[in-house]
Design a protein around this motif. Sequence first.
Motif, PDB file in Angstrom:
ATOM      1  N   GLU A  74       0.878  -0.983  -0.288  1.00 28.94           N
ATOM      2  CA  GLU A  74      -0.100  -0.016  -0.158  1.00 28.94           C
ATOM      3  C   GLU A  74       0.843   1.152  -0.123  1.00 28.94           C
ATOM      4  N   ASN A  77       0.857   7.489  -2.098  1.00 22.48           N
ATOM      5  CA  ASN A  77       0.149   7.945  -3.167  1.00 22.48           C
ATOM      6  C   ASN A  77       0.588   7.056  -4.345  1.00 22.48           C
ATOM      7  N   GLN A  78      -0.784   6.854  -5.384  1.00 22.33           N
ATOM      8  CA  GLN A  78      -0.349   6.023  -6.474  1.00 22.33           C
ATOM      9  C   GLN A  78       0.724   6.465  -7.469  1.00 22.33           C
ATOM     10  N   ILE A  81       4.236   4.756  -7.280  1.00 19.77           N
ATOM     11  CA  ILE A  81       4.366   3.512  -7.724  1.00 19.77           C
ATOM     12  C   ILE A  81       5.736   3.274  -8.879  1.00 19.77           C
ATOM     13  N   LYS A  99       0.240  -3.206 -11.002  1.00 19.44           N
ATOM     14  CA  LYS A  99      -0.410  -2.129 -10.007  1.00 19.44           C
ATOM     15  C   LYS A  99      -1.761  -2.714 -10.212  1.00 19.44           C
ATOM     16  N   ASP A 105      -1.956  -1.418  -3.533  1.00 18.45           N
ATOM     17  CA  ASP A 105      -1.902  -0.735  -4.371  1.00 18.45           C
ATOM     18  C   ASP A 105      -0.859  -1.372  -5.661  1.00 18.45           C
ATOM     19  N   TRP A 106      -0.023  -2.276  -5.133  1.00 17.98           N
ATOM     20  CA  TRP A 106       0.995  -2.776  -5.902  1.00 17.98           C
ATOM     21  C   TRP A 106       1.341  -4.047  -5.355  1.00 17.98           C
TER      22      TRP A 106
END
Length: 155
Positions: A74, A77-78, A81, A99, A105-106
Amino acid sequence: MAEKISLTDIKILNYMLENDSQNLNKIAKDLGMPTATVYGRIKYLKQKGIIKRMAPELDLEKLGLPVLGLIEIEVENQGYIDELEKKYGKSSNIVWSFKIIGNYDWLLAGYFDNPSELEKLVNSLIKDPFVKNAHGNIVSHITRFMQAPNPLKEV
């Protein structure tokens, strides 16, 4: 948009998925096609980017990489990544990087010599300022893993 491929292409792809074969003569013989046809169709499928690569299936345990680990991450912030991918996703152990949408998130997947090696990577990730949370999972058994659904259907 999906590429249009022929029934011959589908037969070749399904054979390759099912048999993990890279031997064009064997593919041609088993499918009852001329070797030149199989060669030409595979060349075409590579040019179209449908076949990305032809690689052997390895017994990684015999090569000393018996632990398949999945790491769920997690991020704060996106946008981070891509930076994290440069830093951790290119590790020699990592074989897949995704993703994802969901609780994390990853997702990273990699092969490790032992659980401690996986734990070391997870601990590095947890200390990274871009990472909010991370945890590792060890795969105990792979019950089914395929590159694509089989059999493929005509598009």
